[in-house]
Design an enzyme around this catalytic site. Structure first.
Site, short mmCIF file in Angstrom:
data_model
loop_
_atom_site.label_atom_id
_atom_site.label_comp_id
_atom_site.label_asym_id
_atom_site.label_seq_id
_atom_site.Cartn_x
_atom_site.Cartn_y
_atom_site.Cartn_z
CD1 TRP B 359 0.43 -0.66 3.19
CD2 TRP B 359 -0.63 1.28 3.45
NE1 TRP B 359 0.76 -0.18 4.44
CE2 TRP B 359 0.11 1.01 4.63
CE3 TRP B 359 -1.38 2.44 3.39
CZ2 TRP B 359 0.12 1.87 5.74
CZ3 TRP B 359 -1.36 3.30 4.51
CH2 TRP B 359 -0.62 3.01 5.66
CG ASP B 360 4.89 0.85 1.37
OD1 ASP B 360 3.97 0.24 1.95
OD2 ASP B 360 6.07 0.75 1.71
CD GLU B 490 2.89 -3.74 9.11
OE1 GLU B 490 4.09 -3.41 9.30
OE2 GLU B 490 2.47 -4.24 8.07
CE LYS B 602 6.85 -1.67 11.40
NZ LYS B 602 6.34 -2.73 10.50
CD GLN B 603 3.30 2.41 9.09
OE1 GLN B 603 3.90 1.37 8.96
NE2 GLN B 603 2.88 3.13 8.06
#
Lengths: 768, 768
Positions: B359-360, B490, B602-603
């Site tokens: 999906w990046d 994640e 994580k992000q």
């Protein structure tokens, strides 16, 4: 499910007719084992149809280090594989130059298998017409000796029915075997020596990486009618195989008998350089006794086992056959003689669940072994965990715990974790609870407290420390919580506050605190020794107590039940009855994510807690929780029906209890889960035993007293079982008319039956 | 992190000094690529020290079917592996019989690498003393041609400094390569032909299972000073290798120049039986042009790329170097010329994240390509997903969805899912949202609506159907819920009601409903065609609307923030600042279960939603959520700092924005995550670009208008960038004094700067 597969019989498992599509399933069902080794019921002679070949040696495994995908921190170094071991059963047959292969015969008739559980042997008979029109009659009997557990024997009898012919027996050992679950052509064995020495042959092979040394051996005899044939074999040695071939000319109707003595000697029991010598000694003893005497010894050894562990059921042959099948396979898998071994979920019947030890042992198997063997067998199983305490502490350290916190592995061969799925390995931590519970249960049942000061307390301290560290404080709830776990119901992963886990965590801490006091008072020397290593301080145990007292256990006001986990009520609560049958079993029909977000329960979870801690709850509470959770339970774990059978019996729902009983006892015989070809469900077989003794018999230990509350399914006339309670043997008979008790030994003993005290006089049948 | 590693420079990446422990990291940083192929910066000559060899061909992968552990229903057939391809860079050097190997030299000095980003070449120079005391000076220049993307060229120049000597160049092609991440000695290539033909050589090799056909080819030239050497090479053909060796006697101080033209022709672009012929043509064109002309063409091609995509930063060389490094590698990885290709997270720099598309691409890369290339490049990326719609529907069917519901894969090479971790593959379903968002974003930015009726609407319908089916009704909440997901963070798996996922699910449905109306009104033919396949009924879309309107989005009253997921507040809410530094990065220090039960992010997760849907929220709301979540964010995904940099800039927290900018732009150059040796973080490099243009520049599209809100970090004097907005090129300059805008073309255009309308006159600098 296939209820027409196995013929009902009180003492034998019988299959009639040759159905190639059923070969792999029968290979599982007719498996043999003697605690030290085991084999699937593969044919001795060549078979080119679909088959799942398997020979297994207790304690021998392979550490598979294959990596796929993301590797998560804390994963163990390897995933254990149960190894298919060198095969010794092979006897290829050639008649007038034509190989006997049931897959290529013109016809096969009167094919029959019998696993005689009473005497511990497996018989296969058939008639067949070979492609060259030779008609034969075959009768093969095989057993793995209980008396000499490195030895097996085969008697392969053959008659030519329609002419004279030349028969060649090619008897071999083969280390060129593979695992069914191998990727590519992985080899797991190094063959170090192939030896042929007169009538004997040996293959020495070593497992790769683990270096278990084994010697596979054989010696053969041929008889024409009664006369032994003395011609030396033709010998063929290959890199991974040695064959001894015997040729005989035989007249129509004459009986040829080929006897093969074979087995394994292994480095667990002998020096690695003495394996061939040990094999020679085993063979010489075997030859000296001869096949018939060995077989008689086998029957006698099984008779001793049945004497203590048999359960009889009158009036329901399928139920009778089912319970004996379970008891038989448990004893084939584990006999309690070696505390380095344990009870693999598939025993010696398949490769799945690579690893020997799961929480199944503590939660399901120990009660069976406690009641049907001397207590040292159960104690051996407890000692197994004590011996692994250091590794359990290392395992916890890998996951970030410290100060001697112990997390026992989910799956192990030697104390190390050997399974790598994070949701299981890292999160299915309730296993620690079952290990503590088994200590409690062992003392409760046997009255042998000595295990606790000698070993158990150290295990308990490690486990209590784990729970203390694993709980975290939720400011939001003002309670301690246990986040990110998988409960006994493995159809939920990474949930918060699984009620069963939290409940048993609290119990573990409180039980450990009690045992600390008891040992301090009663066993001051042990206490001092243990405190010497453990360095337990008052402030640490106060911390434990605080966590235990303030541990959150989810509850629903609306339903007045404990909740399996936080958020359970967010699910679509459609019961199993309302689920389309085409969707079952969901573990074969649904993707994992769909299973996870469904309400369906693989095996008892909240109800497992009610099973362990029955006395903490009223019968009303049990009933309410049973009614709430059972309708969502798909029983797709073999460990599920037994607990539900016991609880249904307690709730006097005998029809349901009986249905669950059949499901647990005939799970493999009737192939409920459509997977028996992969192997049998050994550990759940102990649950079947519990469902009779604890379920229908209502056996409990309360305040040091043996209690019963006998019930009987309407399908049965009567049933009986025997238990060893604190070294007293009691036989229990239950019939439609009532129950009676018979005590062996010399002294009286009082028990409770349906809440009433009953005094048993030795060697007298006492009705209740 | 290592800030002294790469020398600051405006246009080049420079390493000075020979540090064997840094070799693998430098092999990543100095990687070359041209969209069709790429290589790590491995040495041409033999090197016996630790190295990570890697050559990669776009679109070539291997379907690894290795199975370990439990296989879950719905798992894809294979796990894709990025394949190390046959190597063509090898030129072994022998001087007076001694091999040149920097690992065995008596001394190495003046070792220097330069990756010249302006012109697209990589230069390595050094001096060395061989074990036989010969002193040499070496200068190797290599590039992968942008103009002929099947071609690369190496110029290897060598002088002997201390005597006359005999030099042998052994130039080879080698298909006997392996992957670093192989288990055992897996081979992934079948070599079908090894050909030597005059000065040229070819190896034809085919990937196992996927059968990608490739031809690796070379031709060499040798010059002594300026004079071409014509002696025919000595030829050595082996099973997996072909070597052409050239020997020359050379005087002290004379310059030997070895030129190698090499590369791949592949079956993606040619018929399989025409690969050698295509290679011959490529070589003949290369020889005709010669090395210098090819190099000049390369510089010109890069100049055209930079003309449009460069970002200048004055006053902060490290920041300047960082942004160019990011832009350079993005263009090395993907040029937008082939809609069958996509942007792998490691590009051509390593093996990790086997698969090209995440999906990046939609969430991070498309904005960069939309702004710095013609719009057909972004449209190619959207078409890639349209072309995979059927496979996304199949993927959803495997997981139990139906009626055309589409779940795009998490990781793919060809539209099929090719990753098998259930918590990602089955549960990280928010990826579907990003794919829909990219359609919206493409139209918003380019104004090209045609993609929606032509292709996009079908993608949207599949996605809306997925969300509709994936949501379930919770009686308990009287709302629809989305259970069992993994959000962008994640570090949480299998959670219920991840706010980001639920929010984007709702948006997807609503956006699809709007587009259905738009297409119906504006493109009736397309509408009819689409409805012909889709069979969408009013009752179905009403169902969608009901789910969207009643989708639960967790919120905390206490903190007045949306909750990342149900139960987030049960965690121990200790901020990252209060976490001991020795515990960082947690993905290297902590076991997975510990990460999962921690609050660490994580992000961007909730904040990713605020990034995509900024206009749905007030700045106050953004601030509150930023203040709540950022303190728990560990930024251990390369995709994290950029979003936070943009939001910090919007909140006028320029110091924080600048810190995040450095972290995203110099992530690999300064090796923040201590793993650059595994390869570079390509897709996050587009996030770096966003953090300048959207973060500092404040570029947004609102109501079809291009808007800016320029800010500048105090460390910078000025910065500039150029964008292509709806085929108008606008150059933006921002300095401490203010900002100005320069429009190319002929017509005026109005934009908004800090909320004020600004009319740009073409080819005039307009201050804001």
């Amino acid at each position: 499910m296939n209820q027409d597969y196995i013929k009902p019989d009180n003492w034998s498992i019988i299959e009639e007719g040759f159905y190639p599509e059923q070969i792999k399933s029968s290979e599982s069902l007719f498996s043999l084992g003697n605690g030290a080794m085991g084999q699937r019921a593969n044919f001795e002679e060549r078979y080119t149809g679909p088959t799942f070949q398997g020979s297994y040696i207790a304690g021998v495994y392979y550490p598979d280090k294959t990596r796929v995908g993301w590797w998560k921190n804390g994963y163990p170094e390897y995933f254990a594989k149960v190894l298919n071991a060198p095969s010794w059963i092979g006897i290829d047959i050639e008649i007038d130059g034509e190989a006997l292969d049931l897959n290529t015969c013109k016809s096969v008739s009167n094919f029959r298998r019998e696993l005689n559980m009473k005497e511990g042997w497996y018989l296969r008979t058939f008639e067949a017409t070979l492609p060259n029109d030779i008609e034969i009659e075959v009768r093969v009997l095989r057993f793995l000796s209980l008396v000499q557990d490195e030895l097996g024997a085969i008697r392969y009898q053959l008659k030519i029915l329609n002419k004279d012919a030349k028969v060649k027996f090619q008897s071999y050992l083969d280390s060129g075997i593979k695992n069914e679950d191998s990727n590519w052509d992985d080899q797991f064995w190094n063959t170090t020596q192939v030896v042929s020495e007169g009538e004997q042959a040996f293959i020495e092979a070593q497992t790769m990486k683990t270096n278990f040394e084994t010697c596979t051996f054989m010696e053969n005899e041929v008889y024409l009618e009664e006369a032994v044939q003395t011609a030396a074999p033709e010998i063929n040695k290959e890199a991974l195989k040695v064959t001894h071939s015997y040729s005989c000319s035989v007249k129509k109707g004459e009986q040829l008998t080929f006897i093969k003595y074979a087995g394994y000697t292994v480095s667990r029991n002998h020096k690695a350089d003495a394996l061939i010598q040990a094999a020679r000694e085993t063979l010489s003893q075997a030859k000296e006794k001869g096949f018939d005497q060995l077989l008689a010894e086998q029957a006698a050894a099984w008779s001793r086992i049945w004497e203590m562990s048999d359960i009889t059921i009158e009036g329901d042959q399928k139920a009778q056959q089912g319970i004996r099948f379970n008891i038989f396979h448990l004893n084939q898998t584990y006999l309690g003689t070696d505390s380095r071994l344990n009870i693999g979920p598939k025993g010696f019947t398949g490769e799945k669940y690579g690893g020997s030890t799961y929480w199944d042992t503590e939660a399901y198997c120990i009660p069976f072994y406690m009641s049907t063997k001397d207590h040292h067998v159960a104690r051996n199983l407890l000692e197994y965990r004590y011996n692994h305490l250091e590794k359990a502490i290392e395992n916890a350290e890998k996951l970030g715990f410290n100060n001697g916190a112990a997390l026992y592995p989910m799956v192990t061969m030697n104390g190390e974790e050997c399974h790598n799925e994070w949701e299981i390995t890292f999160e299915e931590i309730h296993r620690n609870g079952a290990i503590a519970f088994a200590i409690y249960n062992y003392y409760r049942y046997t009255g042998d407290y000595s295990y606790i000061p000698e070993m158990g307390l150290e295990v308990l301290i490690g486990i209590a420390r784990f729970w203390f560290q694993r709980a975290t404080f939720s400011k939001f709830r003002n309670k301690y919580v246990i986040l990110g776990v998988t409960g006994p119901n493995e159809y939920e992963n990474n949930v918060n506050n699984n009620w069963y886990t939290n409940y048993i965590a609290r119990w573990c801490i409180q039980y450990t605190l009690e045992q600390l006091e008891q040992v301090k008072d009663g066993y001051p020397d042990d206490y001092e020794r243990i405190m010497g290593h453990a360095k337990l301080t008052d402030s640490e145990t106060e911390g434990w107590a605080t966590v235990a007292e303030n541990l959150y256990c989810p509850h629903s006001e609306e339903y007045n039940v404990f909740l399996q986990q936080d958020g359970f009520l967010d699910k679509e609560l459609i019961t199993v009855d309302d689920l389309d049958k085409s969707q079952r079993p969901i573990n074969q029909k649904w993707s994992w994510d769909r299973i996870l977000r469904s309400p369906y329960i693989k095996q008892a979870d909240v109800l497992q807690g009610f099973y362990f801690f029955e006395d903490h709850f009223t019968t009303d509470e049990l009933e309410r929780h049973f009614d709430f959770y059972e309708p969502f339970t798909v029983h797709e774990s073999s460990l599920s029906p037994c607990v539900h059978s016991i609880q249904a019996a307690k709730l006097d729902r005998m029809e349901q209890a009986y249905r669950f009983y059949l499901r647990t006892s005939r799970l493999d015989l009737d192939d409920y889960n459509k997977e028996v070809e992969e192997g049998l469900h050994i550990t759940s077989m102990a649950g079947t035993w519990m469902s009779v003794v604890e379920g229908f018999g209502g056996m409990r230990i309360r305040s040091d007293k043996l209690c019963f509350a006998p019930r009987i399914p309407k399908e049965w006339e009567s049933y009986s079982f025997k238990i060893n309670f604190r070294n007293r043997i009691i036989k229990v008979n239950v019939s439609k008319e009532g129950s009676s008790f018979e005590l062996e030994g010399k002294e009286e003993m009082s028990i409770r039956v349906n809440g009433e005290r009953l005094v048993l006089t030795p060697n007298t049948v006492t009705p209740a």
